[in-house]
Scaffold this motif. Structure first.
Motif, PDB file in Angstrom:
ATOM      1  N   LEU A   6      69.812  41.773 -26.698  1.00  0.00           N
ATOM      2  CA  LEU A   6      71.202  41.907 -26.905  1.00  0.00           C
ATOM      3  C   LEU A   6      71.830  43.213 -26.312  1.00  0.00           C
ATOM      4  O   LEU A   6      73.021  42.820 -25.907  1.00  0.00           O
ATOM      5  N   ILE A   7      71.164  44.235 -26.084  1.00  0.00           N
ATOM      6  CA  ILE A   7      71.716  45.361 -25.773  1.00  0.00           C
ATOM      7  C   ILE A   7      71.910  45.277 -24.110  1.00  0.00           C
ATOM      8  O   ILE A   7      73.070  45.772 -23.478  1.00  0.00           O
ATOM      9  N   MET A   8      71.143  44.553 -23.666  1.00  0.00           N
ATOM     10  CA  MET A   8      71.187  44.157 -22.014  1.00  0.00           C
ATOM     11  C   MET A   8      72.480  43.177 -21.760  1.00  0.00           C
ATOM     12  O   MET A   8      73.328  43.385 -20.629  1.00  0.00           O
ATOM     13  N   GLY A   9      72.649  42.156 -22.657  1.00  0.00           N
ATOM     14  CA  GLY A   9      73.898  41.360 -22.829  1.00  0.00           C
ATOM     15  C   GLY A   9      75.090  41.888 -22.729  1.00  0.00           C
ATOM     16  O   GLY A   9      76.023  41.934 -22.041  1.00  0.00           O
ATOM     17  N   VAL A  10      75.067  42.934 -23.809  1.00  0.00           N
ATOM     18  CA  VAL A  10      76.455  43.607 -24.067  1.00  0.00           C
ATOM     19  C   VAL A  10      76.738  44.569 -22.787  1.00  0.00           C
ATOM     20  O   VAL A  10      77.627  44.722 -22.450  1.00  0.00           O
ATOM     21  N   ALA A  11      75.683  45.220 -22.268  1.00  0.00           N
ATOM     22  CA  ALA A  11      75.866  46.081 -21.227  1.00  0.00           C
ATOM     23  C   ALA A  11      76.374  45.155 -19.827  1.00  0.00           C
ATOM     24  O   ALA A  11      77.365  45.591 -19.192  1.00  0.00           O
ATOM     25  N   LEU A  40      68.424  49.976  -4.894  1.00  0.00           N
ATOM     26  CA  LEU A  40      67.834  49.314  -6.130  1.00  0.00           C
ATOM     27  C   LEU A  40      67.792  47.795  -6.050  1.00  0.00           C
ATOM     28  O   LEU A  40      66.694  47.336  -6.347  1.00  0.00           O
ATOM     29  N   ALA A  41      68.532  47.074  -5.332  1.00  0.00           N
ATOM     30  CA  ALA A  41      68.416  45.572  -5.539  1.00  0.00           C
ATOM     31  C   ALA A  41      67.240  45.235  -4.353  1.00  0.00           C
ATOM     32  O   ALA A  41      66.766  44.264  -4.789  1.00  0.00           O
ATOM     33  N   VAL A  42      67.500  45.653  -3.454  1.00  0.00           N
ATOM     34  CA  VAL A  42      66.478  45.298  -2.592  1.00  0.00           C
ATOM     35  C   VAL A  42      64.858  45.597  -3.218  1.00  0.00           C
ATOM     36  O   VAL A  42      64.090  44.788  -3.089  1.00  0.00           O
ATOM     37  N   SER A  43      64.674  46.702  -3.884  1.00  0.00           N
ATOM     38  CA  SER A  43      63.725  46.775  -4.178  1.00  0.00           C
ATOM     39  C   SER A  43      63.325  46.084  -5.456  1.00  0.00           C
ATOM     40  O   SER A  43      62.065  45.471  -5.569  1.00  0.00           O
ATOM     41  N   ALA A 141      68.686  47.292 -12.681  1.00  0.00           N
ATOM     42  CA  ALA A 141      68.865  46.672 -11.355  1.00  0.00           C
ATOM     43  C   ALA A 141      69.878  45.285 -11.407  1.00  0.00           C
ATOM     44  O   ALA A 141      70.670  45.452 -10.296  1.00  0.00           O
ATOM     45  N   VAL A 142      69.593  44.484 -12.439  1.00  0.00           N
ATOM     46  CA  VAL A 142      70.514  43.426 -12.406  1.00  0.00           C
ATOM     47  C   VAL A 142      72.033  43.992 -12.942  1.00  0.00           C
ATOM     48  O   VAL A 142      72.858  43.484 -12.411  1.00  0.00           O
ATOM     49  N   GLY A 143      72.026  44.896 -13.480  1.00  0.00           N
ATOM     50  CA  GLY A 143      73.605  45.559 -14.064  1.00  0.00           C
ATOM     51  C   GLY A 143      74.218  45.894 -12.589  1.00  0.00           C
ATOM     52  O   GLY A 143      75.261  45.688 -12.358  1.00  0.00           O
ATOM     53  N   MET A 144      73.462  46.723 -11.769  1.00  0.00           N
ATOM     54  CA  MET A 144      73.794  47.187 -10.442  1.00  0.00           C
ATOM     55  C   MET A 144      74.490  46.075  -9.523  1.00  0.00           C
ATOM     56  O   MET A 144      75.250  46.224  -8.844  1.00  0.00           O
ATOM     57  N   HIS A 145      73.558  45.055  -9.538  1.00  0.00           N
ATOM     58  CA  HIS A 145      73.767  43.616  -8.855  1.00  0.00           C
ATOM     59  C   HIS A 145      75.218  43.235  -9.523  1.00  0.00           C
ATOM     60  O   HIS A 145      75.983  42.913  -8.531  1.00  0.00           O
ATOM     61  N   PHE A 146      75.404  43.259 -10.648  1.00  0.00           N
ATOM     62  CA  PHE A 146      76.479  42.753 -11.183  1.00  0.00           C
ATOM     63  C   PHE A 146      77.725  43.397 -10.859  1.00  0.00           C
ATOM     64  O   PHE A 146      78.943  42.816 -10.635  1.00  0.00           O
ATOM     65  N   ALA A 200      69.692  32.371  -5.063  1.00  0.00           N
ATOM     66  CA  ALA A 200      70.965  33.029  -5.046  1.00  0.00           C
ATOM     67  C   ALA A 200      71.091  34.383  -4.965  1.00  0.00           C
ATOM     68  O   ALA A 200      71.652  35.156  -4.171  1.00  0.00           O
ATOM     69  N   MET A 201      70.242  35.268  -5.740  1.00  0.00           N
ATOM     70  CA  MET A 201      70.366  36.554  -5.892  1.00  0.00           C
ATOM     71  C   MET A 201      69.762  37.291  -4.507  1.00  0.00           C
ATOM     72  O   MET A 201      70.290  38.166  -4.075  1.00  0.00           O
ATOM     73  N   ILE A 202      68.669  36.746  -4.022  1.00  0.00           N
ATOM     74  CA  ILE A 202      67.914  37.104  -2.849  1.00  0.00           C
ATOM     75  C   ILE A 202      69.082  37.161  -1.717  1.00  0.00           C
ATOM     76  O   ILE A 202      69.263  38.124  -0.976  1.00  0.00           O
ATOM     77  N   LEU A 203      69.764  36.000  -1.796  1.00  0.00           N
ATOM     78  CA  LEU A 203      70.961  36.117  -0.595  1.00  0.00           C
ATOM     79  C   LEU A 203      72.107  37.168  -0.844  1.00  0.00           C
ATOM     80  O   LEU A 203      72.600  37.778  -0.029  1.00  0.00           O
ATOM     81  N   ASN A 204      72.497  37.275  -2.071  1.00  0.00           N
ATOM     82  CA  ASN A 204      73.479  37.826  -2.161  1.00  0.00           C
ATOM     83  C   ASN A 204      73.217  39.527  -2.059  1.00  0.00           C
ATOM     84  O   ASN A 204      74.029  40.236  -1.646  1.00  0.00           O
ATOM     85  N   VAL A 205      72.055  39.925  -2.405  1.00  0.00           N
ATOM     86  CA  VAL A 205      71.608  41.062  -2.328  1.00  0.00           C
ATOM     87  C   VAL A 205      71.371  41.540  -0.590  1.00  0.00           C
ATOM     88  O   VAL A 205      71.693  42.677  -0.179  1.00  0.00           O
ATOM     89  N   LEU A 206      70.688  40.706   0.127  1.00  0.00           N
ATOM     90  CA  LEU A 206      70.628  40.904   1.479  1.00  0.00           C
ATOM     91  C   LEU A 206      71.556  40.795   2.252  1.00  0.00           C
ATOM     92  O   LEU A 206      72.006  41.515   3.535  1.00  0.00           O
TER      93      LEU A 206
END
Length: 241
Positions: A6-11, A40-43, A141-146, A200-206
């Protein structure tokens, strides 16, 4: 739904609503911020996404009559990568040659795709029961990606993104919650969903999240990679993530 999810979703929702307020306006600081975020995303891709994809592939091995290649989920991830890349390519090419009306239509195609992407990410967080300190580091990591995704869309379509786009992306998170709470999918289906969004995430990150060579700050990028990898691998070792 756990409190952690829930906290992650709100964030994640707040990130989409206020992403541009989080990014420094001064150029050098902004480049360092994106370099650190890219690190962070690559890691995250190498210490979590790929190992988890391998674990999911092991899970589907029990469906041995249908999955005998031991690489089916990687193929699903490849499909996710191709679809994501194709949509991005169509939209970016259209921006150069199409009328404003058609570009706006293509923006909706892109924003709807990202809304579905957010929904699947949110569902995956709930279905995989990411909890405690693990939720903090993976959520970071997901939040920074978003943030990077939201900023990229805002930069291309600032007016329509602020008016509608960011709410569509935030709604995708809510839809993922709802799906995770109300629908029990099979382990095989959950593995396929994870594989698809991983591609999709790997492509978007790299390709899209890392700054171009002339804008990257390599030291800051390295700090992001080393710090996130060291902490995450240490926690994996001690807590058997």
């Amino acid at each position: 739904m756990s409190l952690d999810a829930l906290i992650m979703g709100v964030a994640f929702i707040l990130i989409h609503l206020f992403a541009n307020n989080l990014i420094p306006s001064e150029r050098i600081r902004r480049l360092k911020w994106f370099s650190f975020s890219g690190g962070l995303a690559v890691s995250y891709v190498f210490v979590y996404v790929l190992p988890t994809l391998h674990k999911e592939q092991i899970i589907v091995k029990k469906y041995g009559d249908y999955f005998t290649m031991e690489s089916e989920l990687y193929f699903v991830g490849l499909i996710g990568l191709i679809i994501f890349y194709g949509i991005q390519k169509v939209v970016r090419n259209a921006q150069k040659t199409s009328s404003p009306g058609k570009v706006k239509t293509l923006f909706w195609l892109q924003i709807i795709f990202f809304g579905v992407y957010n929904m699947l990410v949110a569902y995956t967080v709930i279905s995989h029961e990411v909890l405690g300190i693990q939720a903090v580091f993976y959520g970071l990591a997901v939040g920074m990606h978003f943030i990077a995704v939201a900023h990229d869309l805002w930069r291309e379509y600032p007016e329509i993104y602020n008016k509608v786009g960011k709410y569509v992306l935030a709604f995708g998170i809510v839809a993922g919650w709802t799906l995770g709470i109300g629908v029990n999918l099979s382990p095989l289906t959950e593995s396929v969903i994870f594989a698809f969004i991983s591609g999709a995430m790997i492509l978007n990150v790299l390709k899209y999240e890392l700054p171009p060579d002339d804008e990257a700050h390599f030291i800051t990028f390295s700090i992001g990679v080393i710090s996130y990898t060291t902490i995450t691998m240490s926690l994996k070792f001690f807590f058997q993530w």
